[in-house]
Design an enzyme around this catalytic site. Sequence first.
Site, PDB file in Angstrom:
ATOM      1  CD  GLU A 101      -4.739   5.262   0.568  1.00 51.33           C
ATOM      2  OE1 GLU A 101      -4.721   5.991   1.579  1.00 51.33           O
ATOM      3  OE2 GLU A 101      -5.727   4.598   0.239  1.00 51.33           O
ATOM      4  CB  THR A 149      -4.104   3.499 -22.324  1.00 50.90           C
ATOM      5  OG1 THR A 149      -3.836   3.490 -23.723  1.00 50.90           O
ATOM      6  CG2 THR A 149      -5.557   3.842 -22.075  1.00 50.90           C
ATOM      7  CE  LYS A 192      -6.499   1.847 -26.098  1.00 49.39           C
ATOM      8  NZ  LYS A 192      -6.705   2.617 -24.872  1.00 49.39           N
ATOM      9  NE  ARG A 245      -6.534  -3.899 -19.874  1.00 51.96           N
ATOM     10  CZ  ARG A 245      -6.654  -3.895 -21.209  1.00 51.96           C
ATOM     11  NH1 ARG A 245      -5.889  -4.656 -21.961  1.00 51.96           N
ATOM     12  NH2 ARG A 245      -7.543  -3.127 -21.783  1.00 51.96           N
ATOM     13  CE1 TYR A 303      -4.211   0.927  -0.375  1.00 45.40           C
ATOM     14  CE2 TYR A 303      -4.501  -1.143   0.799  1.00 45.40           C
ATOM     15  CZ  TYR A 303      -5.014  -0.126   0.007  1.00 45.40           C
ATOM     16  OH  TYR A 303      -6.308  -0.175  -0.403  1.00 45.40           O
ATOM     17  CG  ASP A 359      -7.453  10.041 -24.511  1.00 43.90           C
ATOM     18  OD1 ASP A 359      -6.472   9.292 -24.667  1.00 43.90           O
ATOM     19  OD2 ASP A 359      -8.542   9.660 -24.044  1.00 43.90           O
TER      20      ASP A 359
HETATM   21  N1  DSN Z   1     -11.774   0.424 -25.518  1.00 47.19           N
HETATM   22  C1  DSN Z   1     -10.585   1.083 -25.984  1.00 47.19           C
HETATM   23  C2  DSN Z   1     -10.365   0.887 -27.434  1.00 47.19           C
HETATM   24  O1  DSN Z   1     -10.568  -0.220 -27.867  1.00 47.19           O
HETATM   25  O2  DSN Z   1      -9.981   1.801 -28.137  1.00 47.19           O
HETATM   26  C3  DSN Z   1     -10.627   2.480 -25.646  1.00 47.19           C
HETATM   27  O3  DSN Z   1     -10.930   2.620 -24.298  1.00 47.19           O
END
Ligand code: DSN
Length: 426
Positions: free
Chosen positions: A49, A219, A222, A228, A47, A193
């Site tokens: 925080e 994110t 990707k 993730r 933990y 984003d």
């Molecule tokens: N669900 C994701 C995507 O496939 O682009 C975006 O959050």
Amino acid sequence: MQKDTQIFDLLQSELKRQRDGIELIASENFTSLQVMQAMGSVATNKYAEGYPGKRYYGGCEVVDEIETLAINRLKEIFNLSWANVQPHSGAQANTAVFLACLKPGDKILGLDLSMGGHLTHGSPANFSGKTYQALFYGVKKEDGLVDYDHLEAVARAEKPAMIICGASAYSRDWDYARIRKVADEIGALVLADIAHPAGLIAKGLLNDPFDHCHIVTSTTHKTLRGPRGGVIMIRHDFENPWGLKDPKGNVRMMSALLDLAVFPGMQGGPLEHVIAAKAVAFGEILSDEYTAYAKQVVANAQAMAKSFVSKGYDLISGGTDNHLMLIDLRNKNITGKKAQETLDKAHITLNKNAVPFDDKSPFVTSGIRVGVAAITSRLMKEEHMETIVTLIDKVLMNIDDENVIASVKEEVKTFMKQFPLYPELG
Ligand code: DSN
């Protein structure tokens, strides 16, 4: 404790599924083994925080070093002055930005979900559309490109507090400078984003948003090929000219407000095991090997787009600048749903996707989204893109023929043997 064979057998099945199939979901990728090892590590027990050096628990000296490394590596990748690596996901990262910068009821202007935008950019189904007054811009019918004239017109008429750029299903680059110009005219913040193209931006293969957009979120799983998760980034920190205040009523630098919005504003304890894995992935991104990977992603996407076009497929905007493409299947008389479900049977995985000006529901859709980040991680090159398009075409042109679909499934399995995935896992 007895081994949980039920779950570990299922994980083995998932490994086999990933190995045997062609993964074309544009938001997925295959991390390195060391990214997964860091994620499945002792850091999950801790933990922490707070932030490095300012935690609410003891025993944080090691995770402090881990989190600091993650932050410093991310800063190096994008030449940042500040970064927060704690958001559990891209949606959480966007939530924290809204919490720091907006009041409920404020206007936000984002790309319409049905035109390639993201749920968290103001969709009525999402908290962003429920909490803020969401306005949208779209893409042009004639060329599928973002309609910047419309964006500017809505911005000038409505004066939103924030303009959001970035998308989930848009295959072209962004004119961040143009968006910043109109934002400055009306006193709006700009959020980019970059969840999808972040890895390509990292290597200078697409326009750099950081000099034009006040705040950038992403994110990490990707094109960045990490675990993730989410991140929030700033290149040029600023004392907010809108007098935005922290909970004690003090006007603060934007970075401080964002830190407070992530914790304690929106999340509790950070996932230090995921942050360790983010640090590993960021280290990999700084390597020459990743530079070659990112260039190959773009080359593969362009080769695949060309191959689809040569077979008469209708690509929105006619092609791609990044790792994905959006295909309108109406000229083939197939719905996105039917295409996804049938390709799944042949172990070719992608997702149905609304196309701009779609006449079908989001559960059916007229299109599919195809991405090459994952197959490029399996070391595929341009010549393999044509094979994949031929396999997809064979399924779609024989969509009700179970024999053809079964034979493509076998072809896919044989084809994928050339591209081993995690051989260390046996
Ligand atoms: N669900 C994701 C995507 O496939 O682009 C975006 O959050």
